[in-house]
Design a protein around this motif. Structure first.
Motif, PDB file in Angstrom:
ATOM      1  N   TYR A 126     103.437 -33.246  56.742  1.00  0.00           N
ATOM      2  CA  TYR A 126     102.813 -34.187  57.666  1.00  0.00           C
ATOM      3  C   TYR A 126     101.842 -33.480  58.608  1.00  0.00           C
ATOM      4  N   LYS A 127     102.276 -32.362  59.164  1.00  0.00           N
ATOM      5  CA  LYS A 127     101.382 -31.623  60.063  1.00  0.00           C
ATOM      6  C   LYS A 127     100.186 -31.067  59.297  1.00  0.00           C
ATOM      7  N   LEU A 128     100.435 -30.514  58.114  1.00  0.00           N
ATOM      8  CA  LEU A 128      99.338 -29.944  57.331  1.00  0.00           C
ATOM      9  C   LEU A 128      98.322 -31.008  56.934  1.00  0.00           C
ATOM     10  N   PHE A 129      98.806 -32.210  56.632  1.00  0.00           N
ATOM     11  CA  PHE A 129      97.857 -33.262  56.263  1.00  0.00           C
ATOM     12  C   PHE A 129      96.964 -33.634  57.437  1.00  0.00           C
ATOM     13  N   TRP A 130      97.558 -33.789  58.635  1.00  0.00           N
ATOM     14  CA  TRP A 130      96.740 -34.155  59.785  1.00  0.00           C
ATOM     15  C   TRP A 130      95.769 -33.041  60.155  1.00  0.00           C
ATOM     16  N   ILE A 131      96.171 -31.801  59.966  1.00  0.00           N
ATOM     17  CA  ILE A 131      95.248 -30.682  60.175  1.00  0.00           C
ATOM     18  C   ILE A 131      94.109 -30.764  59.167  1.00  0.00           C
ATOM     19  N   PHE A 132      94.444 -31.001  57.908  1.00  0.00           N
ATOM     20  CA  PHE A 132      93.428 -31.137  56.868  1.00  0.00           C
ATOM     21  C   PHE A 132      92.458 -32.268  57.188  1.00  0.00           C
ATOM     22  N   LEU A 133      92.997 -33.421  57.574  1.00  0.00           N
ATOM     23  CA  LEU A 133      92.150 -34.588  57.848  1.00  0.00           C
ATOM     24  C   LEU A 133      91.234 -34.341  59.038  1.00  0.00           C
ATOM     25  N   GLY A 134      91.808 -33.839  60.134  1.00  0.00           N
ATOM     26  CA  GLY A 134      91.010 -33.630  61.334  1.00  0.00           C
ATOM     27  C   GLY A 134      89.950 -32.569  61.166  1.00  0.00           C
ATOM     28  N   VAL A 135      90.304 -31.440  60.566  1.00  0.00           N
ATOM     29  CA  VAL A 135      89.336 -30.357  60.404  1.00  0.00           C
ATOM     30  C   VAL A 135      88.279 -30.721  59.361  1.00  0.00           C
ATOM     31  N   SER A 136      88.657 -31.470  58.329  1.00  0.00           N
ATOM     32  CA  SER A 136      87.679 -31.935  57.345  1.00  0.00           C
ATOM     33  C   SER A 136      86.602 -32.778  58.016  1.00  0.00           C
ATOM     34  N   PHE A 137      87.032 -33.678  58.898  1.00  0.00           N
ATOM     35  CA  PHE A 137      86.083 -34.551  59.588  1.00  0.00           C
ATOM     36  C   PHE A 137      85.206 -33.760  60.555  1.00  0.00           C
ATOM     37  N   LEU A 138      85.829 -32.922  61.374  1.00  0.00           N
ATOM     38  CA  LEU A 138      85.060 -32.134  62.337  1.00  0.00           C
ATOM     39  C   LEU A 138      84.143 -31.149  61.632  1.00  0.00           C
ATOM     40  N   GLY A 139      84.621 -30.545  60.559  1.00  0.00           N
ATOM     41  CA  GLY A 139      83.794 -29.597  59.827  1.00  0.00           C
ATOM     42  C   GLY A 139      82.553 -30.244  59.250  1.00  0.00           C
ATOM     43  N   CYS A 140      82.699 -31.461  58.753  1.00  0.00           N
ATOM     44  CA  CYS A 140      81.543 -32.189  58.220  1.00  0.00           C
ATOM     45  C   CYS A 140      80.526 -32.462  59.323  1.00  0.00           C
ATOM     46  N   LEU A 141      81.006 -32.854  60.503  1.00  0.00           N
ATOM     47  CA  LEU A 141      80.102 -33.100  61.629  1.00  0.00           C
ATOM     48  C   LEU A 141      79.398 -31.826  62.057  1.00  0.00           C
ATOM     49  N   VAL A 142      80.131 -30.717  62.108  1.00  0.00           N
ATOM     50  CA  VAL A 142      79.542 -29.439  62.520  1.00  0.00           C
ATOM     51  C   VAL A 142      78.448 -29.019  61.541  1.00  0.00           C
ATOM     52  N   GLU A 143      78.724 -29.099  60.244  1.00  0.00           N
ATOM     53  CA  GLU A 143      77.723 -28.702  59.252  1.00  0.00           C
ATOM     54  C   GLU A 143      76.502 -29.608  59.309  1.00  0.00           C
TER      55      GLU A 143
ATOM     56  N   LEU B 148      68.566 -33.952  57.854  1.00  0.00           N
ATOM     57  CA  LEU B 148      69.775 -34.737  58.027  1.00  0.00           C
ATOM     58  C   LEU B 148      70.470 -34.827  56.679  1.00  0.00           C
ATOM     59  N   GLN B 149      71.458 -33.962  56.461  1.00  0.00           N
ATOM     60  CA  GLN B 149      72.175 -33.901  55.194  1.00  0.00           C
ATOM     61  C   GLN B 149      73.587 -34.450  55.356  1.00  0.00           C
ATOM     62  N   ASN B 150      74.067 -35.052  54.286  1.00  0.00           N
ATOM     63  CA  ASN B 150      75.467 -35.462  54.251  1.00  0.00           C
ATOM     64  C   ASN B 150      76.266 -34.286  53.713  1.00  0.00           C
ATOM     65  N   ARG B 151      77.067 -33.652  54.550  1.00  0.00           N
ATOM     66  CA  ARG B 151      77.810 -32.459  54.158  1.00  0.00           C
ATOM     67  C   ARG B 151      79.232 -32.791  53.710  1.00  0.00           C
ATOM     68  N   SER B 152      79.473 -34.054  53.424  1.00  0.00           N
ATOM     69  CA  SER B 152      80.805 -34.469  52.991  1.00  0.00           C
ATOM     70  C   SER B 152      81.079 -33.991  51.576  1.00  0.00           C
ATOM     71  N   GLY B 153      82.358 -33.795  51.282  1.00  0.00           N
ATOM     72  CA  GLY B 153      82.755 -33.390  49.942  1.00  0.00           C
ATOM     73  C   GLY B 153      83.363 -34.518  49.130  1.00  0.00           C
ATOM     74  N   VAL B 154      83.355 -35.727  49.666  1.00  0.00           N
ATOM     75  CA  VAL B 154      83.884 -36.889  48.956  1.00  0.00           C
ATOM     76  C   VAL B 154      82.873 -38.029  49.044  1.00  0.00           C
TER      77      VAL B 154
ATOM     78  N   SER C  92      84.683 -32.733  54.932  1.00  0.00           N
ATOM     79  CA  SER C  92      84.389 -31.491  54.224  1.00  0.00           C
ATOM     80  C   SER C  92      85.707 -30.892  53.751  1.00  0.00           C
ATOM     81  N   LEU C  93      85.967 -30.975  52.454  1.00  0.00           N
ATOM     82  CA  LEU C  93      87.237 -30.497  51.924  1.00  0.00           C
ATOM     83  C   LEU C  93      87.386 -28.994  52.075  1.00  0.00           C
ATOM     84  N   VAL C  94      86.286 -28.272  52.010  1.00  0.00           N
ATOM     85  CA  VAL C  94      86.351 -26.811  52.144  1.00  0.00           C
ATOM     86  C   VAL C  94      86.886 -26.439  53.523  1.00  0.00           C
TER      87      VAL C  94
END
Length: 256
Positions: free
Chosen positions: A34-51, A62-68, A74-76
């Motif tokens: 549960y904790k790992l999933f929320w970390i994955f979800l939150g960092v994926s979203f923030l990472g996409c915004l940062v990139e 203006l690029q879409n840096r999403s992985g889905v 950003s899954l990475v």
């Protein structure tokens, strides 16, 4: 609680005492799914915004840096945060230099694996460092590997504890069912994205659709739609596409 006990719990001890980790039955106690999933979800979203912000500020693009396909994730970044959590969460009291070196090595190996898998599975290239010095097969280079090391230090010392506090604000009773619903949606998104990119690779090799699933992907997720979604995607799954994109083969890189 007496005044003396309250004083004894001041500072870090008090923060630890009121931590959601100490709540009986807390749904995300320790390093669990549960904790790992929320970390994955939150960092994926923030990472996409940062990139996205980084590309806009540095290149004016203006690029879409999403992985889905659906959502800005950003899954990475997300999987990298999970990897750092699992490997380094017990190192908060260790020296920053040790975490930096370990994070640099682990981050470089992780980034290399991500690049290799994307190319092997989908013929896709989302980044290429072959034009930068001290690179390995264009998949990783020294500077960005050091960035992974710095990110590991910041994650262990600052971001991970903050993420735990943020997850602790999720109502305990709703934590588990909400996690499962979001995890199912994310799994569907990742599965659909993988299928669409895999089918795109097949189309580039002139493989006709085999069955209703492939026909559905051809109809609803053609190349032009995927190129519009993944603006930083370069297809290199064929020799012609690789040459047109200017991405050399690993064995063609200088020094190989």
């Amino acid at each position: 609680m007496t005044q003396q006990q309250t004083a004894a719990l001041s500072g870090p001890r008090q923060a630890e005492a009121v931590s959601p980790e100490n709540t009986p039955g807390f749904f995300a106690r320790g390093v669990n799914f549960y904790k790992l999933f929320w970390i994955f979800l939150g960092v994926s979203f923030l990472g996409c915004l940062v990139e996205t912000a980084f590309m806009l500020l540095t290149r004016g693009e203006l690029q879409n840096r999403s992985g889905v396909i659906y959502g800005s994730f950003s899954l990475v970044w997300g999987l990298g945060a999970v990897l750092f959590t699992v490997c380094f969460h017990r190192l908060a009291r260790r020296s920053s230099l040790l975490i930096l070196l370990a994070g640099t090595a682990l981050g470089a190996a992780y980034e290399y694996a991500c690049s290799w898998l994307q190319e092997v599975l989908f013929g896709a290239c989302f980044w290429d460092y072959s034009h930068l010095p001290f690179n390995i097969n264009g998949r990783v280079n020294l500077v960005f590997s050091l960035f992974w090391g710095v990110a590991a230090v910041l994650w262990v010392k600052c971001a991970y504890p903050a993420a735990c506090r943020w997850i602790g604000k999720i109502p305990n009773g709703a934590g588990r069912p909400l996690t499962m619903v979001l995890a199912a949606l994310m799994a569907f998104d990742i599965g659909l994205t993988s299928a669409a990119l895999g089918r795109m690779n097949q189309r580039q090799h002139d493989i006709p659709p085999a069955g209703p699933v492939a026909q559905f992907l051809d109809a609803h997720y053609p190349d032009r739609r995927l190129e519009a979604v993944f603006t930083n995607l370069t297809y290199i799954g064929t020799d012609e596409a690789r040459e047109a994109a200017g991405v050399p083969r690993p064995n063609d890189l200088p020094g190989q």
